[in-house]
Design a protein around this motif. Structure first.
Motif, PDB file in Angstrom:
ATOM      1  N   ALA A   1     -12.990   7.620   6.824  1.00  0.00           N
ATOM      2  CA  ALA A   1     -14.114   6.697   6.664  1.00  0.00           C
ATOM      3  C   ALA A   1     -13.816   5.824   5.457  1.00  0.00           C
ATOM      4  N   GLY A   2     -14.201   4.557   5.526  1.00  0.00           N
ATOM      5  CA  GLY A   2     -13.948   3.648   4.419  1.00  0.00           C
ATOM      6  C   GLY A   2     -12.552   3.068   4.480  1.00  0.00           C
ATOM      7  N   GLU A   3     -12.247   2.282   3.463  1.00  0.00           N
ATOM      8  CA  GLU A   3     -10.966   1.596   3.411  1.00  0.00           C
ATOM      9  C   GLU A   3      -9.839   2.553   3.047  1.00  0.00           C
ATOM     10  N   PRO A   4      -8.654   2.363   3.633  1.00  0.00           N
ATOM     11  CA  PRO A   4      -7.513   3.188   3.238  1.00  0.00           C
ATOM     12  C   PRO A   4      -7.050   2.848   1.826  1.00  0.00           C
ATOM     13  N   THR A   5      -6.292   3.773   1.241  1.00  0.00           N
ATOM     14  CA  THR A   5      -5.755   3.599  -0.108  1.00  0.00           C
ATOM     15  C   THR A   5      -4.283   3.242  -0.008  1.00  0.00           C
ATOM     16  N   ARG A   6      -3.916   2.161  -0.695  1.00  0.00           N
ATOM     17  CA  ARG A   6      -2.504   1.786  -0.762  1.00  0.00           C
ATOM     18  C   ARG A   6      -1.907   2.367  -2.042  1.00  0.00           C
ATOM     19  N   THR A   7      -0.854   3.142  -1.890  1.00  0.00           N
ATOM     20  CA  THR A   7      -0.212   3.769  -3.042  1.00  0.00           C
ATOM     21  C   THR A   7       1.278   3.906  -2.730  1.00  0.00           C
ATOM     22  N   ARG A   8       1.961   4.795  -3.407  1.00  0.00           N
ATOM     23  CA  ARG A   8       3.378   5.058  -3.171  1.00  0.00           C
ATOM     24  C   ARG A   8       3.654   6.550  -3.297  1.00  0.00           C
ATOM     25  N   PHE A   9       4.667   7.003  -2.586  1.00  0.00           N
ATOM     26  CA  PHE A   9       5.200   8.319  -2.914  1.00  0.00           C
ATOM     27  C   PHE A   9       5.704   8.231  -4.359  1.00  0.00           C
ATOM     28  N   PRO A  10       5.345   9.179  -5.220  1.00  0.00           N
ATOM     29  CA  PRO A  10       5.699   9.054  -6.637  1.00  0.00           C
ATOM     30  C   PRO A  10       7.210   8.949  -6.861  1.00  0.00           C
ATOM     31  N   ALA A  11       7.601   8.023  -7.716  1.00  0.00           N
ATOM     32  CA  ALA A  11       9.003   7.944  -8.136  1.00  0.00           C
ATOM     33  C   ALA A  11       9.249   8.984  -9.231  1.00  0.00           C
ATOM     34  N   THR A  12       8.440   8.911 -10.291  1.00  0.00           N
ATOM     35  CA  THR A  12       8.435   9.960 -11.315  1.00  0.00           C
ATOM     36  C   THR A  12       7.670  11.158 -10.761  1.00  0.00           C
ATOM     37  N   ILE A  13       8.127  12.366 -11.059  1.00  0.00           N
ATOM     38  CA  ILE A  13       7.473  13.560 -10.522  1.00  0.00           C
ATOM     39  C   ILE A  13       6.015  13.583 -10.973  1.00  0.00           C
ATOM     40  N   SER A  14       5.098  13.642 -10.011  1.00  0.00           N
ATOM     41  CA  SER A  14       3.670  13.567 -10.302  1.00  0.00           C
ATOM     42  C   SER A  14       3.135  14.938 -10.710  1.00  0.00           C
TER      43      SER A  14
END
Length: 603
Positions: free
Chosen positions: A139-152
């Protein structure tokens, strides 16, 4: 390029694996797991599986009961739990279509069970690091992000109903059902994956699952070719660059044996070049003095050069516990000292100050190190809570979440990433990495009290014998030598002062039952012989690992291991034209180690 490990590093499920193909899909069926999932030959997912984890986050073993395959349909029936105590029956159904893969898992509880996680998980390959990621929430808008480059240090995605990404010329969309999912960065534990899993960690756990309960989860994977896959240029030879002078190679150490007393008398001693024993002491354990005595015995047994120094790690709840331990080791040669909080597993400023005060009162001056006694995870999440000065410690295990031989080999690349991230978190501080062990020395996330029965006072001093999975049957595998060399090559970087592996003897040790050096022991002995030499840059073909150093005579000292399941033939090239055997051929059997010296030519 996928590297297939030597047979002696594989689990029984991996040895019995088979490849399932249908249309554009190719899947490695390893036990009850769908692994190495490919679409038109391109890697899409590392794994889809059903997992059941108890209240202490231990994963229940899985026994496959039946496999049925009909065209594009695959049905795997399995049982979760130890023999005689089944906990769940599961059915995993995979349906392969033209461009879709649908997977459903159904788990039926056979008895009441307290679980921290039960259901479907999906593993993504670490090559996705930095790639764009679209997270749908239902529900709602999707989130645009990235697979972490630096270990999250924390979850990079929450409240997941769908995921979409594009990598290596394939656009992938996954849609989940049956639960709310989230993602964690498993590189924190040197797993070669990002994991999307059900039951968010924000929800209370453990959860009581009643006998007869049924859990159903599903995922639909849709793929489309989006472009050409660009393969990295293949390296076909071991190319050493004498001008690529890197950091000095670190000291190599091993841990004091935590094994139960077995009646064996003579200690086999340690190879020349290994001069330090790492030992962890918890004075809250009733038998902790037996641990000190074990360290004393092994230090005296030493090696060719005499008694060994100790790298002593003390676990405490408060600073007043430090003094009795220092009293007990007063006559021993303690080279390094660390003190960690028993709960947070960190060397806090208060505890380090208390340690320094105790040392000053005694007139002792061993090096004091901080950091964590646990995984990179704790350092990643608690770097602002540790002592801000001086050397830093952390430990590594490749088998936090799974014990496959493929994970073991793939963890080497992640070890290099962990080193890079550690140096960014605590820049310009000497690093002491270890203990590095296959299985866990303790359960950092247990919710139930540890068991209390031990086979001997020495074992009771450490407790390692009671940690599920602390001993792995591959500890004495021949090919673990090549893995150990690969680990040293991954971790021997700038600021790394020492690496400590395994134990001196016993089921977690570097000697086999006949007291001869195991494969891992031989790798450590060879690497210890290069301590202090300048490392040289080297390119290495897939499947091989190598460590190159500048010899005292200006030549090249080279250690090579084969981590693939086939004999590998290659050649060694030394750039610059000032060394003999400039195109030396070499051939290694699976798991084999080789030591090669290449002399410098006279001017």
């Amino acid at each position: 390029m996928t590297v297939h490990p030597p047979t002696d590093l594989l689990t029984p499920a991996e040895r019995g694996a088979r490849t399932v193909t249908y249309g554009p899909w190719e899947i490695a069926l390893r036990g009850a797991e769908l692994d190495d999932i490919r679409y038109h030959g391109r890697a899409v997912l590392r794994s889809i599986r059903a997992v059941t984890r108890d209240r202490d986050w231990n994963t229940l073993p899985v026994t496959v009961l039946d496999v049925a395959e009909d065209g594009g349909n695959l049905i795997v029936t399995a049982r979760h739990g130890v023999e005689g105590q089944p906990v769940f029956d599961s059915v995993l159904t995979a349906r392969m279509g033209k461009d879709t893969l649908s997977v459903e898992v159904e788990l039926r509880a056979l008895r009441d069970f307290l679980s921290n996680r039960t259901g479907l998980i999906m593993l993504h390959q670490p090559a996705l690091a930095g790639s764009e990621l679209l997270v749908g929430h239902g529900a709602g808008e999707p989130t645009r992000t990235r697979f972490p480059a630096t270990i999250s240090p924390h979850q990079p995605a929450f409240n997941i109903a769908s995921l979409a990404w594009d990598h290596a010329g394939v656009a992938v969309t996954t849609e989940f059902s049956g639960a709310v999912f989230e993602m964690e960065d498993q590189r924190n534990w040197t797993d070669a994956s990002f994991k999307t899993y059900s039951t968010p960690l924000a929800e209370p756990f453990p959860v009581a699952i009643a006998a007869g309960s049924v859990i159903r989860h599903g995922v639909r994977v849709a793929c489309a070719v989006s472009g050409d896959a660009v393969a990295p240029a293949a390296v076909t030879a071991i190319i050493v660059d004498p001008a690529g002078r890197l950091a000095p190679l670190p000291e190599i150490g091993v841990g004091v044996s935590t094994a139960a007393d077995t009646g064996r008398t003579a200690h086999p001693g340690l190879p020349e070049g290994i001069r330090t024993l790492l030992v962890e002491i918890d004075p809250s354990r009733e038998q902790w003095l037996a641990g000190i005595e074990r360290a004393r015995e092994e230090s005296r047994a030493g090696g060719p050069a005499g008694p060994l120094g100790l790298d002593l790690r003390i676990l405490v709840g408060e600073g007043s516990e430090i003094g009795p331990v220092l009293d007990a080791v007063a006559e021993l040669k303690v080279r390094r000292l660390a003190v960690f909080d028993r709960e947070s597993l960190l060397a806090t400023p208060g505890l380090v100050s208390a340690l320094r005060a105790e040392l000053a009162a005694r007139g002792d001056s061993p090096a004091v190190i901080g950091g964590t006694r646990s995984h990179f995870t704790e350092l990643n999440r608690g770097s602002t809570e540790i002592e801000p000065r001086g050397p830093v410690a952390l430990s590594l295990i490749p088998f936090m979440h799974e014990r496959s031989g493929h994970q073991l080999v793939e963890s080497l690349g992640v070890q290099a990433t962990v080193l890079e991230n550690t140096r960014a978190l605590v820049p310009h501080r000497a690093l002491h990495i270890g203990p590095i062990t296959l299985g866990a020395r303790f359960n950092a996330v247990a919710t139930a009290p540890a068991a209390s029965e031990h086979a001997s006072p020495a074992a009771a001093a450490f407790g390692t014998d009671l940690v599920p999975g602390s001993t792995d049957p591959r500890q004495h595998a021949v090919s673990l030598g090549a893995w150990t060399l690969g680990s040293i090559a991954a971790l021997a970087g700038e600021d790394v002062a020492s690496l400590s592996y395994f134990e001196s003897r016993g089921p977690r040790g570097i000697h086999d039952p006949d007291a001869a050096l195991s494969g891992a022991g031989r790798a450590l002995a060879l690497a210890a012989g290069l301590t202090g030499l300048t490392r040289l840059a080297a390119q290495v073909p897939a499947g091989l690992v190598a460590l190159a150093a500048e010899g005292l005579d200006g030549g090249v000292e080279l250690l090579i291991g084969n981590l693939s399941d086939a004999r590998v033939g290659t050649r060694i090239e030394v750039l610059g034209g000032r060394h003999e055997d400039a195109a030396l051929p070499v051939s290694l059997a699976p798991g084999e180690l080789a030591q090669i010296r290449i002399s410098r030519l006279p001017r």
